[in-house]
Design an enzyme around this catalytic site. Structure first.
Site, PDB file in Angstrom:
ATOM      1  CB  ALA A  65       8.824   7.547   1.638  1.00 19.18           C
ATOM      2  NE  ARG A  66       5.282   0.885   4.018  1.00 21.54           N
ATOM      3  CZ  ARG A  66       4.591   0.846   2.871  1.00 21.54           C
ATOM      4  NH1 ARG A  66       4.212   1.971   2.279  1.00 21.54           N
ATOM      5  NH2 ARG A  66       4.264  -0.303   2.332  1.00 21.54           N
ATOM      6  CG  LEU A  67       9.439   9.177   5.679  1.00 18.64           C
ATOM      7  CD1 LEU A  67      10.109  10.410   5.085  1.00 18.64           C
ATOM      8  CD2 LEU A  67      10.348   8.581   6.765  1.00 18.64           C
TER       9      LEU A  67
ATOM     10  CD  GLU B 151      -3.079   0.766   0.392  1.00 20.06           C
ATOM     11  OE1 GLU B 151      -3.661   1.765  -0.037  1.00 20.06           O
ATOM     12  OE2 GLU B 151      -3.368  -0.396   0.064  1.00 20.06           O
TER      13      GLU B 151
END
Ligand SMILES: Cc1cc2nc3c(=O)[nH]c(=O)nc-3n(C[C@H](O)[C@H](O)[C@H](O)COP(=O)(O)O)c2cc1C
Length: 209
Positions: A187-189, A6
């Protein structure tokens, strides 16, 4: 399952996490999910502690957010209720996948007063009221036919009369001690803002994703 990846695109304004109204954002997010037409916007995962000390979790519906508390209803002889009567510590997790948002709460529960339970029960659809009499929630039953036979018996018993609140049906008020708002970001931040209750005040911290 490795092909399932995702990309998150949520947003969490730190200013919206208010230590003076810690669950205001939860209420807003539930309303946003409802407005967006998401199914079961009030569904939350309730975790309790079993008699062996191991965690148990299941979904329940949030039926109100009030101050720093959240209420839900259930069968008072169910596994979850027995576990909460023995150890009031609990955790709740909401997740609105289409909005890239989640909220996690840690705290303890207290039983709801009988008049509050009965007032809510009276607003439930008749089919749910009858269902509350039919089910000894979490107890084993032989098969589906036995359950349907119980349903027919209860249905006939009440016929057209009002269905009273069963004595074994009730609810709990969850009191939050810690609240974490999560928004998925690229970016999973991801954004994570945690509120912790200590000595009468709520302190706020941003956590790494
Ligand atoms: C979306 C969803 C909402 C649910 N809402 C409730 C609820 O509000 N109250 C309830 O007792 N069970 C609810 N259930 C059923 C519980 O997840 C669970 O199966 C049941 O309460 C028995 O749990 P227990 O054996 O741990 O007590 C819901 C299930 C789902 C999937």
């Amino acid at each position: 399952m490795d092909h399932l990846r995702e990309e998150y695109d949520g947003e969490l304004d730190p200013a919206a996490v208010d230590p003076h109204a810690p669950l205001q954002l939860l209420t807003a997010w539930i309303h946003d999910a409802e407005k967006a037409g998401l199914s079961d916007p009030t569904a939350m995962c309730l975790a309790t502690l079993g008699p062996d000390g191991a965690p148990r979790s299941r979904m329940v519906l949030c039926k109100g957010v009030d101050g720093t508390t959240v209420r839900f209803f259930t069968n008072l002889t169910s596994d979850k209720a027995n576990q909460l009567h023995a150890d009031a510590r609990a955790s709740l997790t909401f997740w609105w996948p289409d909005m890239d948002r989640s909220t996690r709460l840690t705290g303890h529960v207290t039983p709801l007063e009988r008049d509050e339970v009965e007032a809510y029960f009276a607003t439930r659809p008749r089919s749910s009221q009858i269902g509350a009499w039919v089910s000894d929630q979490s107890s084993p039953i032989e098969d589906r036919n036995a359950l349907e036979a119980k349903h027919s018996e209860v249905h006939a018993r009440f016929h057209e009369a009002d269905v009273p609140c069963p004595p074994h049906w009730g609810g709990f008020r969850f009191h939050a001690h810690e609240i974490e708002y999560w928004a998925g970001r690229p970016a999973r931040l991801h954004d994570r803002i945690r509120l912790t209750h200590n000595d009468g005040t709520w302190t706020k911290a941003r956590l790494q994703p």
